[in-house]
Design an enzyme around this catalytic site. Structure first.
Site, mmCIF file in Angstrom:
data_model
loop_
_atom_site.group_PDB
_atom_site.id
_atom_site.type_symbol
_atom_site.label_atom_id
_atom_site.label_comp_id
_atom_site.label_asym_id
_atom_site.label_seq_id
_atom_site.Cartn_x
_atom_site.Cartn_y
_atom_site.Cartn_z
ATOM 1 N N GLU A 107 58.681 36.086 40.850
ATOM 2 C CA GLU A 107 58.940 37.338 40.992
ATOM 3 C C GLU A 107 60.794 36.999 41.101
ATOM 4 O O GLU A 107 61.000 36.124 41.522
ATOM 5 C CB GLU A 107 58.803 37.911 42.496
ATOM 6 C CG GLU A 107 59.128 39.255 42.801
ATOM 7 C CD GLU A 107 59.011 40.360 41.752
ATOM 8 O OE1 GLU A 107 60.156 40.621 41.030
ATOM 9 O OE2 GLU A 107 57.817 40.817 41.546
ATOM 10 N N ASP A 134 62.643 33.823 36.272
ATOM 11 C CA ASP A 134 61.869 34.542 34.968
ATOM 12 C C ASP A 134 60.770 33.744 34.595
ATOM 13 O O ASP A 134 60.661 32.607 34.512
ATOM 14 C CB ASP A 134 63.278 34.339 34.119
ATOM 15 C CG ASP A 134 62.611 34.911 32.723
ATOM 16 O OD1 ASP A 134 61.567 35.623 32.441
ATOM 17 O OD2 ASP A 134 63.346 34.662 31.499
ATOM 18 N N ASP A 157 56.882 46.505 34.686
ATOM 19 C CA ASP A 157 57.891 47.393 34.163
ATOM 20 C C ASP A 157 57.276 47.905 32.661
ATOM 21 O O ASP A 157 57.239 47.240 32.024
ATOM 22 C CB ASP A 157 59.316 46.842 34.070
ATOM 23 C CG ASP A 157 60.232 48.015 33.957
ATOM 24 O OD1 ASP A 157 59.874 48.920 33.266
ATOM 25 O OD2 ASP A 157 61.642 47.812 34.627
ATOM 26 N N LYS A 161 61.375 53.545 27.343
ATOM 27 C CA LYS A 161 62.150 54.123 26.012
ATOM 28 C C LYS A 161 61.879 53.177 24.996
ATOM 29 O O LYS A 161 61.959 51.967 25.318
ATOM 30 C CB LYS A 161 63.777 54.006 26.808
ATOM 31 C CG LYS A 161 64.046 54.940 27.603
ATOM 32 C CD LYS A 161 65.662 54.717 28.019
ATOM 33 C CE LYS A 161 66.111 55.822 29.212
ATOM 34 N NZ LYS A 161 67.485 55.671 29.347
ATOM 35 N N ASP A 193 49.943 52.104 34.769
ATOM 36 C CA ASP A 193 49.662 53.334 35.006
ATOM 37 C C ASP A 193 50.413 54.302 33.837
ATOM 38 O O ASP A 193 50.466 55.217 33.987
ATOM 39 C CB ASP A 193 50.114 53.986 36.307
ATOM 40 C CG ASP A 193 51.713 53.860 36.626
ATOM 41 O OD1 ASP A 193 52.204 52.854 35.873
ATOM 42 O OD2 ASP A 193 52.190 54.445 37.449
ATOM 43 N N THR A 228 47.828 48.202 44.694
ATOM 44 C CA THR A 228 49.336 47.869 44.920
ATOM 45 C C THR A 228 50.001 49.260 45.262
ATOM 46 O O THR A 228 49.816 50.362 44.805
ATOM 47 C CB THR A 228 49.900 47.181 43.651
ATOM 48 O OG1 THR A 228 50.184 48.168 42.749
ATOM 49 C CG2 THR A 228 48.763 46.207 43.065
ATOM 50 N N LYS A 229 51.282 48.845 45.800
ATOM 51 C CA LYS A 229 52.419 49.909 46.158
ATOM 52 C C LYS A 229 52.640 50.706 44.823
ATOM 53 O O LYS A 229 52.849 52.061 44.827
ATOM 54 C CB LYS A 229 53.458 49.421 46.607
ATOM 55 C CG LYS A 229 54.818 50.175 46.855
ATOM 56 C CD LYS A 229 56.025 49.584 47.414
ATOM 57 C CE LYS A 229 57.189 50.362 47.688
ATOM 58 N NZ LYS A 229 58.381 49.649 48.033
ATOM 59 N N GLU A 231 50.860 51.054 42.086
ATOM 60 C CA GLU A 231 49.849 51.575 41.656
ATOM 61 C C GLU A 231 49.664 53.008 42.431
ATOM 62 O O GLU A 231 49.135 54.143 41.626
ATOM 63 C CB GLU A 231 48.339 50.722 41.895
ATOM 64 C CG GLU A 231 47.077 51.463 41.401
ATOM 65 C CD GLU A 231 45.938 50.433 41.672
ATOM 66 O OE1 GLU A 231 44.873 51.030 41.245
ATOM 67 O OE2 GLU A 231 46.260 49.661 42.342
#
Length: 251
Positions: A107, A134, A157, A161, A193, A228-229, A231
């Site tokens: 993370e 990374d 993420d 776009k 999602d 998860t948060k 989710e």
């Protein structure tokens, strides 16, 4: 346990892909385009305290050196890597529920690292370590080939776009790198999602050599995976959850 000093990370928000001498197009793609942008987040007092007090205990510093899992965990249990654990609630719960498995979480978001460090201490976990860096560079420099039992990639993420689609983690040649680190029979479990990303990820994984879909299309929810948060945010917004479960071919 390794000699651990601190956790360092460095982010590039630039889309620059200037070739490096002697580097192939695929290598350059993986190396130069980041799958994240480091966003400044506010840390709570408890997250700050945990980060300052505990990072030297449960954070593995990024190095251009292959990890020895036995030295880290003091056992030979299978190792799962979670890429982008967010705030780490699901990560710590999975580790607590599976004490016979080892976990490495990557993370770059410091508040999330602080939160998970606090959970590791609160739950007294011995099978979970963090690398604050990374994930692609971790894979290239620190993770041995054919060594991981699984990848958990939950709600990364989606880069919605079109001009940012190149930053998505689940696409070739990044998926080739992921497969190379899995042990034969190991799995990659992905959840999102974002429907368009889910369809793209399914197409990319189907086209990736050495790995196959355990299910016909999208996978059913695996009951052992906690919500998860991110989710819950998707569900609250009325979005559907899509999951993929791919397994590395046996040699």
């Amino acid at each position: 346990m390794p000699d651990i000093d601190n956790c360092l990370t460095e982010a590039e928000s630039s889309d620059s892909t200037v070739p490096i001498d002697g580097e192939s197009a695929g290598e350059n793609f993986k190396r130069r385009i980041r799958t994240f942008v480091l966003r400044i987040g506010r840390m709570t007092d408890s997250e700050k305290r945990a980060y300052e007090e505990l990072k030297h205990v449960w954070c593995i510093p990024f190095e251009h050196k292959t990890l020895n899992y036995t030295d880290i965990f003091s056992n030979t249990n299978p190792v799962t890597m979670e890429i982008g654990f967010g705030m780490g609630q699901a990560t710590s719960q999975i580790a607590e529920n599976n004490p016979d498995m080892n976990y490495i979480g990557s993370e770059v978001h410091i508040p999330g690292v602080g939160r998970l460090l606090g959970e590791i201490k609160r739950r007294q976990l011995k099978n979970l370590y963090i690398i604050e860096h990374d994930a692609i560079e971790i894979l290239e420099s620190m993770i041995p080939d054919n060594s991981l039992e699984a990848f958990h990639i939950f709600f990364p993420d989606p880069w919605p776009k079109k001009k940012h689609h190149k930053r998505r983690l689940i696409q070739r040649p990044r998926t080739d790198l992921l497969v190379s680190k899995l042990t034969p029979g190991g799995y990659l479990y992905f959840a999102t999602d974002w429907e368009e990303y889910a369809l793209s990820a399914l197409e990319e994984l189907n086209a990736t050599k050495g790995i196959h879909n355990r299910y016909d299309g999208f996978a059913p929810h695996q009951e052992w995976r906690p919500k998860t948060k991110f989710e819950q945010k998707g569900l609250d917004a009325g979005r559907q959850i899509y999951e993929l479960y791919f397994v590395k071919d046996e040699e």
